[in-house]
Design an enzyme around this catalytic site. Structure first.
Site, PDB file in Angstrom:
ATOM      1  N   LEU A   1      57.037  65.992  13.877  1.00 43.04           N
ATOM      2  CA  LEU A   1      56.339  64.876  13.223  1.00 43.04           C
ATOM      3  C   LEU A   1      56.736  64.764  11.754  1.00 43.04           C
ATOM      4  O   LEU A   1      56.146  64.011  11.001  1.00 43.04           O
ATOM      5  CB  LEU A   1      54.825  65.016  13.388  1.00 43.04           C
ATOM      6  CG  LEU A   1      54.326  64.917  14.829  1.00 43.04           C
ATOM      7  CD1 LEU A   1      52.812  64.874  14.882  1.00 43.04           C
ATOM      8  CD2 LEU A   1      54.895  63.684  15.537  1.00 43.04           C
ATOM      9  N   ARG A   2      57.763  65.522  11.367  1.00 44.74           N
ATOM     10  CA  ARG A   2      58.385  65.257  10.072  1.00 44.74           C
ATOM     11  C   ARG A   2      59.454  64.181  10.247  1.00 44.74           C
ATOM     12  O   ARG A   2      59.652  63.349   9.372  1.00 44.74           O
ATOM     13  CB  ARG A   2      59.069  66.513   9.509  1.00 44.74           C
ATOM     14  CG  ARG A   2      58.121  67.646   9.177  1.00 44.74           C
ATOM     15  CD  ARG A   2      58.850  68.746   8.427  1.00 44.74           C
ATOM     16  NE  ARG A   2      59.208  68.322   7.069  1.00 44.74           N
ATOM     17  CZ  ARG A   2      60.170  68.852   6.341  1.00 44.74           C
ATOM     18  NH1 ARG A   2      60.925  69.810   6.849  1.00 44.74           N
ATOM     19  NH2 ARG A   2      60.418  68.420   5.122  1.00 44.74           N
TER      20      ARG A   2
ATOM     21  N   ARG B   1      50.523  63.067   9.004  1.00 51.28           N
ATOM     22  CA  ARG B   1      50.082  63.690  10.262  1.00 51.28           C
ATOM     23  C   ARG B   1      48.829  64.532  10.103  1.00 51.28           C
ATOM     24  O   ARG B   1      48.217  64.933  11.094  1.00 51.28           O
ATOM     25  CB  ARG B   1      51.204  64.551  10.842  1.00 51.28           C
ATOM     26  CG  ARG B   1      51.561  65.740   9.964  1.00 51.28           C
ATOM     27  CD  ARG B   1      52.597  66.635  10.624  1.00 51.28           C
ATOM     28  NE  ARG B   1      53.247  67.497   9.645  1.00 51.28           N
ATOM     29  CZ  ARG B   1      54.155  68.405   9.958  1.00 51.28           C
ATOM     30  NH1 ARG B   1      54.519  68.565  11.208  1.00 51.28           N
ATOM     31  NH2 ARG B   1      54.711  69.149   9.015  1.00 51.28           N
TER      32      ARG B   1
ATOM     33  N   ALA C   1      62.003  85.571  32.878  1.00 54.94           N
ATOM     34  CA  ALA C   1      60.937  85.728  33.872  1.00 54.94           C
ATOM     35  C   ALA C   1      59.908  86.769  33.431  1.00 54.94           C
ATOM     36  O   ALA C   1      58.730  86.665  33.759  1.00 54.94           O
ATOM     37  CB  ALA C   1      61.531  86.103  35.232  1.00 54.94           C
TER      38      ALA C   1
ATOM     39  N   ASN D   1      54.252  87.372  31.543  1.00 59.50           N
ATOM     40  CA  ASN D   1      53.263  87.770  30.546  1.00 59.50           C
ATOM     41  C   ASN D   1      52.394  86.573  30.152  1.00 59.50           C
ATOM     42  O   ASN D   1      51.163  86.673  30.059  1.00 59.50           O
ATOM     43  CB  ASN D   1      53.992  88.330  29.315  1.00 59.50           C
ATOM     44  CG  ASN D   1      53.036  88.812  28.255  1.00 59.50           C
ATOM     45  OD1 ASN D   1      52.168  89.642  28.496  1.00 59.50           O
ATOM     46  ND2 ASN D   1      53.163  88.256  27.056  1.00 59.50           N
TER      47      ASN D   1
ATOM     48  N   ARG E   1      47.423  83.360  30.674  1.00 64.41           N
ATOM     49  CA  ARG E   1      46.910  81.989  30.730  1.00 64.41           C
ATOM     50  C   ARG E   1      46.293  81.634  32.076  1.00 64.41           C
ATOM     51  O   ARG E   1      45.640  80.594  32.195  1.00 64.41           O
ATOM     52  CB  ARG E   1      48.021  81.010  30.354  1.00 64.41           C
ATOM     53  CG  ARG E   1      48.594  81.251  28.960  1.00 64.41           C
ATOM     54  CD  ARG E   1      47.517  81.309  27.872  1.00 64.41           C
ATOM     55  NE  ARG E   1      48.050  81.795  26.589  1.00 64.41           N
ATOM     56  CZ  ARG E   1      47.310  81.978  25.513  1.00 64.41           C
ATOM     57  NH1 ARG E   1      46.007  81.766  25.522  1.00 64.41           N
ATOM     58  NH2 ARG E   1      47.866  82.412  24.395  1.00 64.41           N
TER      59      ARG E   1
END
Lengths: 186, 186, 186, 186
Positions: free
Chosen positions: C75-76, C121, C138, C143, C148
């Site tokens: 977003l720069r 932003r 992998a 991990n 998650r």
């Protein structure tokens, strides 16, 4: 941890050498910094731990530097504080400020209405301040400095790099001095 | 650098919390170590620097641990010292000892004949001692300890891990204690 | 790149062994995954490249996984697209949606008024979508999956992990199968 | 995996741009390679897997490059093959060759006498050949090339770097070409 001495010890174990005169360590560090390709490993034995408070958009760039350790204030576990970056010259009655205040108002309403913190934070802008601890060795620190002191770096980030460079020069004067002259070319 | 306090600070910045009673930090570290999956980042803010002298075959395994910094005595820049590992129970007149001595005799002859050190070292066996400096954070140290304290690890390497664990327990008693009970299951 | 075959080759070079019967490779991978401590290096030879589009608050957690390569929409250099995450059940006339729209309105006004993109932003919330390319081996993928897919992970992030696991199981059925049973315990 | 296209995609997602003419991708890669400080992340999305056979003294230097994955033939689990490096010009009746042969003779006697392989290998010199699989991204590959193509690098290692550079130029002609001109200055 370590300072200039850690760099010297890292180098001298390779060569099994000892300093013969007072300036020998300084000349050794100068050569290590100046050589192409540079000898990175000797600079890794000096380690810094910093406490940082900065806007999220600065933190996002910062944490892209992977050879380092970070622990950041979590907006999953803590509520955000009403603190955000206001660029110089932006007045208190600017729409920017009004919007940032409105975003915190909404954030607090969402929390009061039972939204989870991790979801409500979606309305908080990238100008909001975050805090983190940054543990980094001198080699990775110099890589960050080189990139963030660059004229093309975002000025808000460069200010942190300027401040960190000044501290680096205090704590490791010989290594930082060689870095400034050999790498930054100042 | 840092010790148990660095782990606590790393964790408390995430939660923006403070210890309410004397045992709170110890309980916090215990929870961080015991959780599955483990919270590795908080353990990275404590950093150790070790001086190690070991046989080359141990050093080769050791340096496969990549999240760490190493500087090793270079046999390109220094001549090797006549020092090598002799397993317990091997007598001074054993063919093993005779061979190791013969390898150093040949090494010195080759150097005298003009061979470069970097090439002459080809005749020196993996039992020859080397030295290095090892800078490693507590998380990576624990990963090494877990692998090298394992009953299947090579005993010559395990001895170093045993010694390092004892020092770890002295320097970071709370974190090392939680590691021993939660991870090693002792 | 590589798939299950890369894991097998990584392991078989250590042991200089060859599969004697059709199920040998599968049993080998099962043992490598199940052992404690796990053999991580063999799983690093299979590499994935993903294209990801997700809210910034998910991307911020994601990029804390350092053993991987990232390139993200900047977003720069680009103006932000008006795309943001709306949690399920949040209606189009909800104050959340109104605020996100207002933030883009202000963002565009600031740009029109001459603010730099990198500064404007600051008003865009963490729910705004970003895009990145993620190259990861992998081992590091597993991990990330383990952390998650955990019940305590943020649900918005867990959805990505669920989707990635399904793809992982298609591309590397043997390794992913061993991971699901040995590590996830499903 | 990936080739020049992976570099281009990594860069174009940052800028959300597309090539406007046939030479645009080549010019983009040239700029990324030439800029100071260099943009390393875009080069990480191309990944190589190599099979390497080399003397242990070369492998020891090689594996100091930590941003890569290695699996090596294990002399704990396999017996060593009687294969070792003989420098050019060293005759079959040279004491060097006689000593290397004697070391394998002793190694085999020790094994026959019940020594463990992991311990008996102590008598085998650093000139003995080893084998490993090396998975490395293009950025880390170029770092290795830069260091190992240097005139001060050990010639035995430089030969491998020369061979790898030739393959790199075949597989990723645009990126390797920019590397050769901008970094190696050839």
């Amino acid at each position: 941890m370590g300072g200039d001495g850690a760099v010297v010890r890292g180098a001298r174990i390779c060569y099994q050498s000892a300093a013969r005169d007072p300036g020998a360590d300084e000349r050794l560090i100068g050569r290590l910094m100046h050589s192409t390709p540079r000898h990175n490993t000797v600079f890794e034995h000096a380690v810094f731990r910093w406490g940082v408070k900065c806007p999220i958009f600065v933190a996002r760039q910062w944490m892209r530097h992977r050879i380092a350790s970070y622990n950041e204030k979590s907006l999953r576990y803590c509520a955000a504080d009403r603190e955000y970056y206001v660029p110089e010259g932006v007045a208190a009655d600017d729409p920017y400020v009004a919007h940032m205040e409105a975003s915190f108002d909404l954030y607090e309403q969402l929390l009061a209405a039972g939204w989870k913190r991790e979801r409500a934070r979606g309305v908080l802008g990238a100008a909001v301040y975050t805090e983190f601890i940054w543990t980094v060795n001198a080699w990775s620190l110099m890589n960050w400095l080189e990139k963030r002191l660059d004229p093309h770096a975002q000025p808000e980030h460069r200010q942190y790099a300027d401040a960190a460079l000044a501290i680096y020069q205090q704590v490791m004067p010989i290594t930082a001095g060689a870095f400034v002259s050999s790498v930054l070319g100042r």
